[in-house]
Design an enzyme around this catalytic site. Structure first.
Site, short mmCIF file in Angstrom:
data_model
loop_
_atom_site.label_atom_id
_atom_site.label_comp_id
_atom_site.label_asym_id
_atom_site.label_seq_id
_atom_site.Cartn_x
_atom_site.Cartn_y
_atom_site.Cartn_z
N CYS A 115 0.79 -1.16 0.22
CA CYS A 115 0.22 0.16 0.12
C CYS A 115 0.83 1.21 -0.19
O CYS A 115 1.59 1.55 1.06
CB CYS A 115 -1.01 0.04 1.31
N GLY A 116 0.99 1.98 -0.89
CA GLY A 116 1.65 3.08 -1.14
C GLY A 116 1.12 4.38 -0.39
O GLY A 116 2.19 5.16 -0.25
#
Length: 314
Positions: A115-116
């Site tokens: 998850c950026g």
């Protein structure tokens, strides 16, 4: 240079029969991105195409828009106490006159490979303003061309064949020709590597192209596509509601559940040339994601001693 794959001894069970064997895993290592010597973020990634990753990350943050905004990228020496180089710290040098990243973009925590958005100072900092619009892009593709992209993407994946544990992102032109493919344990990293390659090759804005991803389509992936000037994002799995909202606002065509000859077009369907009468709405439910995990998200036992592999004599 960091390893792309790592070998690990595992206990394998097939029809209840235990056997030890070597298994190949996708490598995951931290990489710190600095801008002008100042630390900006740390992301967990698969080593390889690190300069593309750093450049693409900065495109997604609205810092870089063109190749001439980038003066250089280098690995930082002396990253260990003995002066060795781990090749896990990258410093980006901006061209004169290019503003440095907003301090609010600095991560308080590291960015995970899944998850950026984790650790961002605020969601507002993610909503960078695109230097160009994709709404007017004249790209037009057929359903048949889109249906062929997942197989073409999969066929080009080299490391996935040995690990089964990497996401992929590919940039295709309007004829379905693969322009660039990158693999990574993180879907957002794979996209950053593709966008970074396009930036460094002077291809931004990437008008008339299709970005194909092997997993789901999140808000951040839509944003990365928009900031790179890519008018169509296709994913084999589902988009999120926020991803669809951003795609609609930006004029990007968002395609999900692209599997075989089936797909859902969530926004800007006019770019998909069906050459048939307008589709008729029905009361049939939308396709449902079965929830089957992506290969990169499948847990493997790390402690074989917790698995009772004793065979019964009965």
């Amino acid at each position: 240079m960091g390893r792309v794959t790592v070998s690990r001894r595992v206990l394998r069970l097939r029809q209840g029969v235990p056997a030890y064997r070597a298994d190949t895993l996708a490598a995951e290592e931290p990489m710190e991105i600095r801008v002008g010597g100042r630390p900006l973020t740390v992301t967990m990634r698969t080593p390889g195409s690190d300069f593309d990753l750093a450049a693409g990350f900065l495109v997604g943050e609205g810092v870089l828009h063109a190749a001439d905004h980038l003066a250089g990228i280098r690995y930082c020496a002396g990253a260990t106490a003995d002066g060795g180089n781990t090749y896990n710290v990258v410093d980006v040098v901006l061209a004169p006159g290019v503003p440095a990243p907003d301090p609010s973009l600095e991560r308080n925590f590291y960015t995970t490979s899944s998850c950026g958005l984790c650790g961002k100072a605020s969601l507002e900092a993610v909503r960078a303003t695109a230097p160009w619009s994709v709404a007017e892009d004249g790209l037009r593709v057929t359903p048949e061309l889109l249906s062929a992209l997942p197989d073409r993407l999969r066929a080009a994946q080299k490391v996935f064949d040995s690990t089964g544990g990497l996401h992929a992102a590919g940039l295709f032109d309007a004829t379905g020709r693969l322009l660039c493919l990158r693999e990574d344990v993180g879907r957002h990293n794979a996209v950053d590597k593709v966008v970074g390659h396009a930036l460094r090759e002077g291809l931004l804005p990437a008008r008339g192209t299709v970005l194909m991803v092997s997993g789901r389509a999140s808000f951040e992936l839509v944003q990365k596509a928009v900031l790179a000037g890519i008018p169509l994002l296709a994913a084999v799995s589902a988009p999120s509601s926020l991803a669809a909202d951003l795609a609609e606002e930006s004029g990007l065509t968002l395609v999900g559940f692209l599997r075989g000859d089936s797909m859902n077009v969530y926004t800007r369907p006019d770019r998909v040339d069906t050459s048939r009468p307008d589709p008729v709405d029905t009361d049939r439910p939308d396709p449902v994601d079965t929830g089957r995990p992506d290969p990169a998200e499948t847990d493997r036992p790390d402690r074989p001693d917790r698995v009772d592999a004793t065979r019964s004599d009965d």
